[in-house]
Design an enzyme around this catalytic site. Structure first.
Site, PDB file in Angstrom:
ATOM      1  N   GLU A 293       0.888  -1.165   0.000  1.00  0.00           N
ATOM      2  CA  GLU A 293       0.000   0.000   0.000  1.00  0.00           C
ATOM      3  C   GLU A 293       0.921   1.208   0.000  1.00  0.00           C
ATOM      4  OE1 GLU A 293      -1.450   3.344   1.353  1.00  0.00           O
ATOM      5  OE2 GLU A 293      -1.554   2.191   3.222  1.00  0.00           O
ATOM      6  N   CYS A 327      -2.095   8.192   4.634  1.00  0.00           N
ATOM      7  CA  CYS A 327      -2.151   7.820   3.215  1.00  0.00           C
ATOM      8  C   CYS A 327      -3.484   8.225   2.618  1.00  0.00           C
ATOM      9  CB  CYS A 327      -1.983   6.306   3.048  1.00  0.00           C
ATOM     10  SG  CYS A 327      -0.851   5.533   4.187  1.00  0.00           S
TER      11      CYS A 327
END
Length: 541
Positions: A293, A327
């Site tokens: 990720e 994020c």
């Protein structure tokens, strides 16, 4: 599956309130005081043994960079060789024990973190990563507890997924083996929960792990390693190897026994890792699983039917909580021109109540960015905006690194939908707003989809259901986690499995069975209960 071993159906860990006079607040304040009054000497942990090296680096408080929290040991090539050997030596016994024994260790870790370790991990995260009380609580306590409990539950559910049918005279079944080799877990600074999940998820599935934490967050990672040991994780199952990423990767990534990579971090680093694996593909014993990720350029898209106050709060929280270092943080916003004057006024009014300061200050909404490197990078983007002709900063305040690495919450307005801060990941408290023509809603949705290389999170605000439906359809591939009338942050384990595609990662959905299955290698077994005794089929004469 024997029902007596069934894993309890998990529920999300309740978020504690830390109200004045509460026991959790007193415990946290005691831990904060205790940790601030010592400088921790952090070792490597290889094969269960602590190793202190002469080469060390410091972890400091981001909001008070003159305060040293720890000196941590740096792994050399010799230590990495030891770690690989320790992981491979521990592998046979770890994968051979009953799955319920593995699960029990991590269920114990969840309960320990929920109780005696909660204050220490939260305090370490507050001091070392500059998170306020709420940001630490939902991260280093609640989310990590959820990861331990839900991943254990998912493991059993996967094991129970067996062939639907066995004809008479046959027994068909599937065995879920751990991967061959070791797993290389590389974790980020911004979430202690991710730092705990990336090594533990493969371990729950029977793998052994080499864990390289982010250099700027070795402090909280050290206490996580102590939690793992307290929970009973056997020696060599998780090996703790802080060090410079390029130095560690140089040895680990080409190793023939590399079985998989579990990564959260920058897109550039992940692409380099993938490239290195490709260059060494013929040398591995098996094809390494690569799960990552990475970056994001997360958006809030507003339709003119949206509620002004709801958009305001979502934008401010989604963009500036934890200084935009999530994020999933909102960093670009598309607003109808008819709404922008009122929304701008409302956002600036609310922003005046945002206090920036020390992580321990209970009134602080925003704290420091993680380190000087991040401070300089974000400041560079702001300088670029100040010199641009097609964008302007509409908020007040200037970056200040005299005591801590403080970047004030910043809103940029641009007339250019492809402006630099609309496309590139800043990873700081900077939100760029593009006001669009109301009659170009669908056209601008397509622009949003095409603007960024990333596809992590995004949201749509509006009351017009037809408009929402169009957004859901057009932005189908623009994010792995999509929110309707909500900020694009705050995914919860078991509720919104997290991950994105495009340059945002492999979308293997942390906090779901989709991630856990990546650490397993299924083996189909067919047992013929009545084998044939002649080669002819019945119809043959």
């Amino acid at each position: 599956m024997n029902s007596k071993f069934s894993v309890p159906v998990p529920k999300n860990e309740p978020i504690l309130g830390y109200m004045p006079g509460s026991s959790e607040l007193k415990n946290l304040e005691n831990e904060l005081k205790n940790l601030k009054n010592q400088v921790v000497d952090i070792p490597l942990v290889i094969g269960g043994e602590k190793i202190f090296t002469e080469n060390k680096k410091q972890n400091v408080m981001p909001h008070n960079h003159g305060h040293v929290l720890a000196n941590y040991s740096i792994a050399t090539k010799e230590h990495l060789e030891m770690a690989v050997e320790a992981a491979m030596n521990a592998k046979e016994e770890w994968e051979a024990i009953d799955w319920s024994d593995r699960v029990s260790i991590f269920l114990r870790a969840a309960d320990l973190l929920s109780t005696k370790w909660r204050a220490k991990l939260n305090a370490a995260t507050m001091l070392g990563q500059s998170k306020n009380i709420m940001q630490a609580e939902i991260d280093s306590a609640c989310e990590l507890i959820d990861f331990f409990r839900f991943n254990s539950y998912y493991l059993e559910q996967i094991y129970m997924d067996q062939p639907m049918y066995s004809p008479k005279g046959q027994w068909n079944r599937v065995v879920y083996r751990p991967l061959e080799g070791f797993i290389f877990a590389v974790t980020p600074f911004n979430f202690t929960s991710i730092a705990g999940n990336l090594p533990s998820a493969p371990a729950i599935a029977g793998n052994t792990v080499l864990w390289k934490p982010a250099s700027s967050a070795v402090y909280s990672a050290h206490f996580l390693m102590e939690l793992f040991q307290d929970a009973g994780v056997p020696k060599g199952v998780i090996n703790f190897i802080p060090g410079k990423g390029s130095d560690v990767g140089k040895y680990i990534l080409p190793h023939p026994d590399l079985g998989g990579i579990h990564f959260t971090g920058s897109t550039a680093v992940f692409q380099h890792m993938w490239k290195t694996v490709g260059e060494n593909i013929a040398n591995y014993r098996s094809y390494p699983r690569i799960v990552g990720e990475t970056g994001g350029k997360d958006f809030i898209f507003v339709h003119n039917s949206a509620n002004l106050q709801e958009v305001t709060i979502a934008a401010l929280r989604g963009s500036f909580e934890y200084a935009g270092q999530k994020c999933s943080a909102a960093s670009r916003m598309y607003v109808p021109k008819s709404m922008w004057p009122a929304l701008k006024e409302n956002m600036l009014k609310e922003l005046k109540n945002f206090k920036m300061g020390d992580a321990e200050d209970k009134g602080s909404m925003i704290n420091a960015v993680i380190d000087r490197e991040s401070f300089v990078k974000i400041d560079g983007y702001l300088s670029y905006v100040e010199e641009a002709k097609d964008a302007q900063i509409i908020t007040e305040g200037s970056p200040d690194d005299s005591k801590g690495f403080f970047i004030p919450p910043t809103i940029v307005m641009t007339s250019n939908p492809k402006f630099k801060t609309m496309e590139e990941e800043v990873f700081g408290p900077v939100l760029t707003v593009y006001p669009y023509d109301d009659d170009k809603y669908e056209e601008t949705l397509k622009l949003c989809d095409e603007t960024s290389i990333y596809a992590l999170t995004g949201s749509i605000f509006g009351r017009d259901r037809t408009a929402i439906s169009k957004a859901v359809k057009i932005l189908r591939n623009a994010s792995g986690n999509f929110y309707i009338n909500d900020k694009p942050t705050g995914a919860v384990v078991g509720q919104q499995p997290f991950g994105g595609a495009r340059a945002s990662g492999t979308n293997d959905k942390a906090g779901s069975p989709l991630n856990m299955i990546r650490w397993m290698s299924p083996r189909s077994i067919k047992e013929n209960l009545i084998p044939p005794t002649q080669f002819k089929y019945p119809y043959m004469k």
